[in-house]
Write an enzyme that holds these catalytic residues in place. Sequence first.
Site, PDB file in Angstrom:
ATOM      1  N   GLY A  62     -25.776  10.157  12.379  1.00 23.74           N
ATOM      2  CA  GLY A  62     -26.355  11.718  12.277  1.00 23.74           C
ATOM      3  C   GLY A  62     -27.801  11.715  12.644  1.00 23.74           C
ATOM      4  O   GLY A  62     -28.311  10.991  13.367  1.00 23.74           O
ATOM      5  N   ARG A  63     -28.673  12.634  11.848  1.00 22.37           N
ATOM      6  CA  ARG A  63     -29.876  12.868  11.969  1.00 22.37           C
ATOM      7  C   ARG A  63     -30.750  11.521  11.722  1.00 22.37           C
ATOM      8  O   ARG A  63     -31.357  10.851  12.697  1.00 22.37           O
ATOM      9  CB  ARG A  63     -30.325  13.797  11.215  1.00 22.37           C
ATOM     10  CG  ARG A  63     -30.261  15.273  11.679  1.00 22.37           C
ATOM     11  CD  ARG A  63     -30.694  16.200  10.721  1.00 22.37           C
ATOM     12  NE  ARG A  63     -30.203  16.318   9.462  1.00 22.37           N
ATOM     13  CZ  ARG A  63     -29.223  17.148   9.058  1.00 22.37           C
ATOM     14  NH1 ARG A  63     -29.034  18.241   9.710  1.00 22.37           N
ATOM     15  NH2 ARG A  63     -28.649  17.317   8.003  1.00 22.37           N
ATOM     16  N   ILE A  64     -30.480  10.934  10.678  1.00 24.91           N
ATOM     17  CA  ILE A  64     -31.137   9.517  10.119  1.00 24.91           C
ATOM     18  C   ILE A  64     -30.632   8.510  10.835  1.00 24.91           C
ATOM     19  O   ILE A  64     -31.842   7.541  11.570  1.00 24.91           O
ATOM     20  CB  ILE A  64     -31.278   9.517   8.693  1.00 24.91           C
ATOM     21  CG1 ILE A  64     -31.737  10.852   7.610  1.00 24.91           C
ATOM     22  CG2 ILE A  64     -31.770   8.170   8.306  1.00 24.91           C
ATOM     23  CD1 ILE A  64     -31.542  10.619   6.257  1.00 24.91           C
TER      24      ILE A  64
ATOM     25  N   THR B  95     -29.807   2.517   2.958  1.00 22.76           N
ATOM     26  CA  THR B  95     -30.538   3.620   2.590  1.00 22.76           C
ATOM     27  C   THR B  95     -30.085   5.109   2.365  1.00 22.76           C
ATOM     28  O   THR B  95     -30.656   6.113   2.230  1.00 22.76           O
ATOM     29  CB  THR B  95     -31.773   3.884   3.474  1.00 22.76           C
ATOM     30  OG1 THR B  95     -31.337   4.204   4.890  1.00 22.76           O
ATOM     31  CG2 THR B  95     -32.865   2.734   3.785  1.00 22.76           C
TER      32      THR B  95
ATOM     33  N   ARG C 126     -26.387   5.878   0.392  1.00 24.44           N
ATOM     34  CA  ARG C 126     -25.939   6.058  -1.096  1.00 24.44           C
ATOM     35  C   ARG C 126     -25.250   4.696  -1.411  1.00 24.44           C
ATOM     36  O   ARG C 126     -24.418   4.073  -0.682  1.00 24.44           O
ATOM     37  CB  ARG C 126     -24.894   7.314  -1.148  1.00 24.44           C
ATOM     38  CG  ARG C 126     -25.615   8.499  -0.847  1.00 24.44           C
ATOM     39  CD  ARG C 126     -26.585   8.856  -2.321  1.00 24.44           C
ATOM     40  NE  ARG C 126     -26.965  10.190  -2.234  1.00 24.44           N
ATOM     41  CZ  ARG C 126     -28.294  10.529  -1.588  1.00 24.44           C
ATOM     42  NH1 ARG C 126     -29.068   9.705  -1.272  1.00 24.44           N
ATOM     43  NH2 ARG C 126     -28.617  11.741  -1.774  1.00 24.44           N
TER      44      ARG C 126
ATOM     45  N   GLU D 266     -26.785   4.054 -10.052  1.00 21.97           N
ATOM     46  CA  GLU D 266     -28.380   4.365 -10.217  1.00 21.97           C
ATOM     47  C   GLU D 266     -28.529   4.988 -11.448  1.00 21.97           C
ATOM     48  O   GLU D 266     -27.644   5.793 -11.853  1.00 21.97           O
ATOM     49  CB  GLU D 266     -28.758   5.116  -9.130  1.00 21.97           C
ATOM     50  CG  GLU D 266     -29.070   4.396  -7.897  1.00 21.97           C
ATOM     51  CD  GLU D 266     -29.650   5.129  -6.673  1.00 21.97           C
ATOM     52  OE1 GLU D 266     -30.390   6.241  -6.889  1.00 21.97           O
ATOM     53  OE2 GLU D 266     -29.483   4.634  -5.478  1.00 21.97           O
TER      54      GLU D 266
ATOM     55  N   HIS E  48     -35.207   3.435  -4.579  1.00 21.23           N
ATOM     56  CA  HIS E  48     -34.583   4.997  -3.708  1.00 21.23           C
ATOM     57  C   HIS E  48     -35.823   5.831  -3.471  1.00 21.23           C
ATOM     58  O   HIS E  48     -36.067   6.897  -3.967  1.00 21.23           O
ATOM     59  CB  HIS E  48     -33.537   5.717  -4.899  1.00 21.23           C
ATOM     60  CG  HIS E  48     -32.723   6.815  -3.964  1.00 21.23           C
ATOM     61  ND1 HIS E  48     -31.520   6.971  -4.490  1.00 21.23           N
ATOM     62  CD2 HIS E  48     -32.907   7.269  -2.918  1.00 21.23           C
ATOM     63  CE1 HIS E  48     -31.057   7.820  -3.706  1.00 21.23           C
ATOM     64  NE2 HIS E  48     -31.931   8.229  -2.609  1.00 21.23           N
TER      65      HIS E  48
HETATM   66  C1  DGY Z   1     -31.882  12.247  -0.050  1.00 23.10           C
HETATM   67  O1  DGY Z   1     -32.554  13.299   0.050  1.00 23.10           O
HETATM   68  O2  DGY Z   1     -30.741  12.425  -0.078  1.00 23.10           O
HETATM   69  C2  DGY Z   1     -32.632  10.945  -0.315  1.00 23.10           C
HETATM   70  O3  DGY Z   1     -31.864  10.116  -0.493  1.00 23.10           O
HETATM   71  C3  DGY Z   1     -33.890  11.166  -0.881  1.00 23.10           C
HETATM   72  O4  DGY Z   1     -34.688  10.125  -1.155  1.00 23.10           O
END
Ligand code: DGY
Length: 328
Positions: A159-161, A239, A241, A270, A288
């Site tokens: 996706g975007r990231i 990075t 979930r 978490e 996080h």
């Molecule tokens: C989000 O915005 O979902 C990220 O996990 C924040 O760092």
Amino acid sequence: MNKGGTRKVFVTRKIPEPGLDRLRIACDVDINPSDRALTKEEIISGIKGKDGLLCLLTDPIDQEVITSEPRLKMIATYAVGYDNIDVTAATKHGIPVSNTPGVLTETTAELAWALLFSVARRIVEGDSYTRAGHFRGWAPQLMLGQDVAYKTLGIIGAGRIGTAFALKSKGFNMTVLYTDEQRNETIEHELGAKKVSLAELLKTSDYVSIHAPLIPTTHHLIREQELRMMKPTAILINTARGPIIDESALIRALKKHWIFGAGLDVYENEPTIPDELKTLPNVVLQPHTGSGTIETRTKMALMAAENLIVGLQGKRPPNCINTEVFQK
Ligand code: DGY
């Protein structure tokens, strides 16, 4: 509305001041005074008599919270991920929910690369070793890591990231593989990336980075079976979930060297992190902070505030997740 016609909102924890200032222009703002995550009961108490809620990814916004205040008209989360919010319940009650996409894309992709390099070149281990006075001079086999250039990069969730992360590999001349429900023409065109099955990606990649949302189909997507498919020299980065990885299986994989290492920004439960994970030298742990830069957190605060204000005016917020609320 109160007698002055101002909307009342509750902010579950202090966010960067520009966002709060923006909110204060349009709303009567009540902020959790303590700098800690609130419990569900505290959130329910905080939204009493409020029209809007600005929440965080650490807040459990379930059906009970959503229905606890009949005045509640809008929920804006200060995050891109919204697995902590029962969006279905919000939609059922006609409450728009917004998130903060886009502004944190590059920042989160950068952290994934920082973790990748930290694990590949054993940066954290090397820093501790050097500070502890163990460095006695250059040695032929001291703390050897893994090369990055010309290796295979596997992206789970383009996706975007995931796209931003993939595009940053250009300078390292990597072969890029990805899994996603949809084809990603940007990375296919720019990098020659190939859409493959999860099994092929895990078996072939030297670096695997997770950028998928947490939804029922991605919960424990990476278990023992998947970790055993990876190369003993491979590195896993998360990075996205925490619950996407079965954390106890990952601990076994790191201890038994089924993989070379891992870089984690997120955890299954978490803020609890298993003690065993903290003792392992081949994992780099970050608290996080994927979107954690001054610029990005400020943009997120302004975006969340704007969404809340627009939603409270009865209009569709720019980053509405459940747009069907406005189609009724
Ligand atoms: C989000 O915005 O979902 C990220 O996990 C924040 O760092």
